[in-house]
Design a protein around this motif. Sequence first.
Motif, PDB file in Angstrom:
ATOM      1  N   LEU A  92      43.265  43.348  56.116  1.00  0.00           N
ATOM      2  CA  LEU A  92      43.091  42.272  55.143  1.00  0.00           C
ATOM      3  C   LEU A  92      43.609  40.958  55.710  1.00  0.00           C
ATOM      4  N   ASP A  93      42.954  39.863  55.327  1.00  0.00           N
ATOM      5  CA  ASP A  93      43.447  38.552  55.724  1.00  0.00           C
ATOM      6  C   ASP A  93      44.639  38.188  54.833  1.00  0.00           C
ATOM      7  N   PRO A  94      45.369  37.110  55.151  1.00  0.00           N
ATOM      8  CA  PRO A  94      46.574  36.775  54.368  1.00  0.00           C
ATOM      9  C   PRO A  94      46.326  36.600  52.871  1.00  0.00           C
ATOM     10  N   ASP A  95      45.225  35.956  52.483  1.00  0.00           N
ATOM     11  CA  ASP A  95      44.950  35.766  51.058  1.00  0.00           C
ATOM     12  C   ASP A  95      44.711  37.093  50.346  1.00  0.00           C
ATOM     13  N   GLN A  96      43.997  38.005  50.998  1.00  0.00           N
ATOM     14  CA  GLN A  96      43.767  39.327  50.411  1.00  0.00           C
ATOM     15  C   GLN A  96      45.054  40.133  50.365  1.00  0.00           C
ATOM     16  N   THR A  97      45.896  39.974  51.394  1.00  0.00           N
ATOM     17  CA  THR A  97      47.194  40.660  51.410  1.00  0.00           C
ATOM     18  C   THR A  97      48.059  40.205  50.246  1.00  0.00           C
ATOM     19  N   LEU A  98      48.017  38.909  49.943  1.00  0.00           N
ATOM     20  CA  LEU A  98      48.764  38.364  48.807  1.00  0.00           C
ATOM     21  C   LEU A  98      48.331  39.035  47.503  1.00  0.00           C
ATOM     22  N   ILE A  99      47.026  39.199  47.315  1.00  0.00           N
ATOM     23  CA  ILE A  99      46.509  39.820  46.085  1.00  0.00           C
ATOM     24  C   ILE A  99      46.890  41.291  46.025  1.00  0.00           C
ATOM     25  N   LEU A 100      46.756  41.997  47.160  1.00  0.00           N
ATOM     26  CA  LEU A 100      47.108  43.413  47.172  1.00  0.00           C
ATOM     27  C   LEU A 100      48.585  43.606  46.856  1.00  0.00           C
ATOM     28  N   ASN A 101      49.435  42.706  47.326  1.00  0.00           N
ATOM     29  CA  ASN A 101      50.863  42.776  47.021  1.00  0.00           C
ATOM     30  C   ASN A 101      51.101  42.650  45.520  1.00  0.00           C
ATOM     31  N   GLN A 102      50.328  41.793  44.868  1.00  0.00           N
ATOM     32  CA  GLN A 102      50.428  41.665  43.412  1.00  0.00           C
ATOM     33  C   GLN A 102      50.020  42.965  42.722  1.00  0.00           C
ATOM     34  N   LEU A 103      48.923  43.558  43.186  1.00  0.00           N
ATOM     35  CA  LEU A 103      48.405  44.773  42.556  1.00  0.00           C
ATOM     36  C   LEU A 103      49.289  45.987  42.834  1.00  0.00           C
ATOM     37  N   MET A 104      49.902  46.024  44.025  1.00  0.00           N
ATOM     38  CA  MET A 104      50.719  47.174  44.395  1.00  0.00           C
ATOM     39  C   MET A 104      52.092  47.129  43.728  1.00  0.00           C
ATOM     40  N   TYR A 105      52.717  45.961  43.755  1.00  0.00           N
ATOM     41  CA  TYR A 105      54.115  45.867  43.348  1.00  0.00           C
ATOM     42  C   TYR A 105      54.382  44.861  42.241  1.00  0.00           C
ATOM     43  N   ARG A 106      53.288  44.245  41.719  1.00  0.00           N
ATOM     44  CA  ARG A 106      53.454  43.225  40.681  1.00  0.00           C
ATOM     45  C   ARG A 106      54.454  42.154  41.120  1.00  0.00           C
ATOM     46  N   HIS A 107      54.322  41.734  42.367  1.00  0.00           N
ATOM     47  CA  HIS A 107      55.202  40.707  42.920  1.00  0.00           C
ATOM     48  C   HIS A 107      55.096  39.447  42.056  1.00  0.00           C
ATOM     49  N   PRO A 108      56.180  38.988  41.434  1.00  0.00           N
ATOM     50  CA  PRO A 108      56.073  37.958  40.392  1.00  0.00           C
ATOM     51  C   PRO A 108      55.973  36.527  40.882  1.00  0.00           C
ATOM     52  N   ARG A 109      56.317  36.255  42.120  1.00  0.00           N
ATOM     53  CA  ARG A 109      56.366  34.862  42.571  1.00  0.00           C
ATOM     54  C   ARG A 109      55.381  34.647  43.710  1.00  0.00           C
ATOM     55  N   PHE A 110      54.326  33.899  43.423  1.00  0.00           N
ATOM     56  CA  PHE A 110      53.323  33.588  44.424  1.00  0.00           C
ATOM     57  C   PHE A 110      52.589  32.324  44.003  1.00  0.00           C
ATOM     58  N   GLU A 111      51.715  31.846  44.862  1.00  0.00           N
ATOM     59  CA  GLU A 111      50.978  30.620  44.615  1.00  0.00           C
ATOM     60  C   GLU A 111      49.494  30.923  44.392  1.00  0.00           C
ATOM     61  N   VAL A 112      48.886  30.235  43.445  1.00  0.00           N
ATOM     62  CA  VAL A 112      47.441  30.286  43.239  1.00  0.00           C
ATOM     63  C   VAL A 112      46.883  28.912  43.570  1.00  0.00           C
ATOM     64  N   ASN A 113      46.053  28.843  44.602  1.00  0.00           N
ATOM     65  CA  ASN A 113      45.456  27.577  45.015  1.00  0.00           C
ATOM     66  C   ASN A 113      44.091  27.409  44.363  1.00  0.00           C
ATOM     67  N   ILE A 114      43.990  26.430  43.484  1.00  0.00           N
ATOM     68  CA  ILE A 114      42.732  26.146  42.773  1.00  0.00           C
ATOM     69  C   ILE A 114      41.985  25.069  43.549  1.00  0.00           C
TER      70      ILE A 114
END
Length: 361
Positions: free
Chosen positions: A213-235
Motif C-alpha cells: 500500500l502507498d502511504p495514503d492507503q496505509t493511513l486508512i488501513l491504520n484507521q480501520l485496523m486500530y481506530r487510530h484517532p489522530r490523523f489528517e484528512v486532506n480535502i
Amino acid sequence: MHKGWLALLLIAVLLLPGCGFKDIDKRFLIVALGIDQGTEKKYEVTVKLIIPTTLTEPGKSNFQIVSKEADSISEALELMKSDVDKQLDLSHAKVTIFGNKIAQGDMKKHVDWFVRRRGVQRIEYVAVAEASAKDILALSQRSERLAGNSLILSFGREGTESSYIITEYLYDFYERLLEKGKDPYLPVIKIRNQTYEINQVALFDKRNIQMVLDPDQTLILNQLMYRHPRFEVNIREENLKVSLAVHKYDYRYKINTSNRSQPTIDFVVKLRGIAEESADTTIESSKKEIERAAERTIATSYLELLNSMKKKQLDPIGFGLRYIATRHGGDQDWEEWKTLYPLVKFNVKADVTLDSTGEIE
C-alpha cells in the motif's frame, strides 16, 4: 556402612554437571535479527549485538553486526558463535526484519523457527525491508542512544506516534498466516537519507506479499485496523483546499448477505476534527461545506482501498473472520465466504463534525 554411603554421595556430587549459567558480561545480547535470502545458501542471517557502554548520548550507540549464510537459521546462529567471544542471547531481541526476497517466498516456513525456538519473544516486532534486512540493521541513526532503539521506539509508540506506522507482532503475524478470514501484513522499512522511513505496509495472502500500500492507503488501513484517532484528512476539491485534523474517530460495519448475488459491507464512519490548515488565510467556506467535502473525500478514499484489497482477495481487516464467527455452519461458512467476498459491494457513509474552521477574524 555410613562411610560407604558418604563416599558414594561425594562421588555423585562431583559428577553432577553445572547449571550452565553465564554472567551478563559473558553474553552478547541480540537486539535485532535480519533474515535475507543468501547468495550461496538458503539464508543470510544477520544479528545486531549490543556493546554495553556508560555513554547514552545521541549518536553514541555501540553495536556489532554479525552475518552468516546457512541453509537454516539455527545453523547460521551456530556458525556465528565462532565469530564472537561471548554467548549469543536471543531473549532480548525486540525486532525481526525479513528481506524483500524472503518475503516473496513461503513465510510460514521462515516464521516457524521463531515460534519454535526457545528464548525468542512472541511479542517482538516484525517488519519487511524494502530491499535488504542487513542494510536496515547496519544503519545507526544520529539520534539513536542505544543500539536498535530507533526501530523499537517507532513500533512501540513510546517515541513517535505516526498514523502511517502500523505495528505488527510476531505472535499476531503467525496467527494470521494460519487463521481463516484474517490475512497477514507487515510494515515496510526503507532507508532514506541515512534514516528510517516507515510509511507503507505490505499485505500478504497465507504465503507471501501480494501488494504494498502507498502511504495514503496505509493511513486508512491504520484507521480501520486500530481506530487510530489522530490523523489528517486532506480535502482537495476545485474551490476548497483544507486539511482537517481529526481528534475523534470511530466506525462500524455490517455484512449484509440477504442478496446472495450482491452481498454488501456497509460502513458508517464518524469523526470530529478541526480545520487546521487552508490554502487561504481565511476560510470562506461554511462549516457545512467543509464537512460535506470531507465526507466525500473519506468515502472515496475508503472505497478505493477496500476495492483494491478485494480485487487481490486480501482481508487484513477480518471481514471473513466476522462472517464465520457470526454463523454456525463451521467449514461450510468459510467456503461460502470465499465465494461471497469477490462479489461484495462496499458502501461507505461518512459523518464528519467540524468543531472549528480555525478562521482568523
